[in-house]
Enzyme design. Structure first.
Site, PDB file in Angstrom:
ATOM      1  N   TYR A  22       6.769  -9.034   8.092  1.00  0.00           N
ATOM      2  CA  TYR A  22       6.446  -7.623   8.256  1.00  0.00           C
ATOM      3  C   TYR A  22       6.799  -7.159   9.659  1.00  0.00           C
ATOM      4  CZ  TYR A  22       3.395  -8.229   4.141  1.00  0.00           C
ATOM      5  OH  TYR A  22       2.887  -8.506   2.891  1.00  0.00           O
ATOM      6  N   ASP A  39       0.834  -1.199   0.000  1.00  0.00           N
ATOM      7  CA  ASP A  39       0.000   0.000   0.000  1.00  0.00           C
ATOM      8  C   ASP A  39       0.871   1.251   0.000  1.00  0.00           C
ATOM      9  OD1 ASP A  39      -2.425  -1.396   0.079  1.00  0.00           O
ATOM     10  OD2 ASP A  39      -2.284  -1.631   2.250  1.00  0.00           O
ATOM     11  N   ARG A  67      -3.525  -5.362   7.452  1.00  0.00           N
ATOM     12  CA  ARG A  67      -4.507  -4.381   7.935  1.00  0.00           C
ATOM     13  C   ARG A  67      -5.644  -5.084   8.674  1.00  0.00           C
ATOM     14  NH1 ARG A  67      -6.863  -1.832   3.327  1.00  0.00           N
ATOM     15  NH2 ARG A  67      -5.910  -3.429   2.004  1.00  0.00           N
ATOM     16  N   ASP A  75      -6.030   1.632   7.890  1.00  0.00           N
ATOM     17  CA  ASP A  75      -4.688   2.212   7.898  1.00  0.00           C
ATOM     18  C   ASP A  75      -4.808   3.715   8.161  1.00  0.00           C
ATOM     19  OD1 ASP A  75      -5.170   3.601   5.468  1.00  0.00           O
ATOM     20  OD2 ASP A  75      -4.497   1.915   4.272  1.00  0.00           O
TER      21      ASP A  75
END
Length: 294
Positions: A66, A38, A173, A80
């Protein structure tokens, strides 16, 4: 120019924009990427160039790693920091016991509902496009994903820092949202950085500006060649006679050379990747990919 370029994507631009900027410097070569990040996210974005675009099927189905920060107390429509707040809730005291319970609950196989703001299509249209034009969008069906490793620490009284290793198809997310719900609160991502994917690690990547500068000057030394990009696959070495048969679709030339216990393997001739083959398909006469001579 064929291979994989590892970019450390900056925040503020889309993965498609990274592709566009690189393509402008390597055209007419084809360019693609593995695993969309993103715009607000940073980190490892593998860029496939030329014949490297054929590697996607063999690199996409790999675990990803991540690190990031979850803000608690508020959930946004995009999950987000770019979205609008749609729900707020009190934040509980974050102690070692509650974090331990979260790690146990979210490690292993879990059911996850993808975000409404996602590229999942409904009626041929990505859900994020429907959501952005104001349509009422039903959440996608739950998916089963795996989190192999999860670490959680308190970043502040109302935020958590995490690192995780997860299966393809995981939406981080959604993970942030679900952590908030599990705490009896609400949550969304405020920071996200991908540190590993497709067998590559962030310490192998270069900043986007460095990559663009090198390509402008004709320097492709940072590009991983086709064979090196598939380092995890076993190799079969052939001479030019067998290679000629493979180029003509003769998979029979490889019978008896297939490494034991593998699904895919590389065929290498004179140090270069010639083909990637699926072991179980050879008897049917199929060769997975043959790469152009360079």
């Amino acid at each position: 120019m064929d291979g994989v370029i590892l970019v450390d994507k900056p925040a503020g631009i889309s993965s498609a924009e990274v592709v566009r900027r690189i393509k402008a410097r390597v055209k007419p070569a084809r360019v693609g990427h593995l695993g969309t990040l993103d715009p607000f996210a940073t980190g490892l974005l593998p860029i496939l160039v030329g014949e490297g675009t054929k590697l996607a099927p063999f690199l996409e189905e790999s675990d990803k790693e991540y690190e990031g920060v979850i803000a608690l107390g508020a959930e946004t429509d995009t999950l987000d920091p770019t979205g609008e707040t749609i729900r707020t809730a009190p934040v509980p005291v974050l102690d070692d016991e509650s974090l331990h319970r979260l790690v146990e609950r979210f490690t292993g196989w879990i059911e996850q509902v993808p975000p409404v703001f996602s590229a999942i299509k409904r009626g041929g249209v990505p859900l994020y496009k429907l959501a952005r034009r104001g349509d009422e969008v039903e959440p996608p069906a739950p998916r089963r994903i795996t989190i192999q490793r999860l670490d959680l620490t308190v970043a502040s009284p109302a935020s958590l820092r995490f690192t995780l290793r997860c299966s393809p198809g995981t939406y981080v997310r959604s993970f942030a949202r679900d952590i908030g719900v599990a705490l009896g609160s609400a949550g969304h991502l405020t920071e996200l950085r991908r540190t590993a994917t497709s067998g590559f690690a962030i310490d192998q990547a270069r900043l986007l500006d460095e990559v663009l500068g090198a390509l402008e000057s004709g320097d492709s030394t940072g590009m991983i060649d086709l064979r090196g990009a598939l380092a995890a696959l076993p190799e079969v070495f052939v001479d030019q006679a067998i290679a000629g048969g493979i180029r003509n679709g003769d998979s029979g030339a490889l019978l008896g050379l297939v490494p034991a216990g593998c699904r895919y393997f590389k065929v290498v001739c004179e140090g270069r990747l010639l083909a990637v083959c699926q072991a179980t398909s050879l008897l049917a006469g199929a060769i997975a990919r043959v790469f152009a001579d360079r």
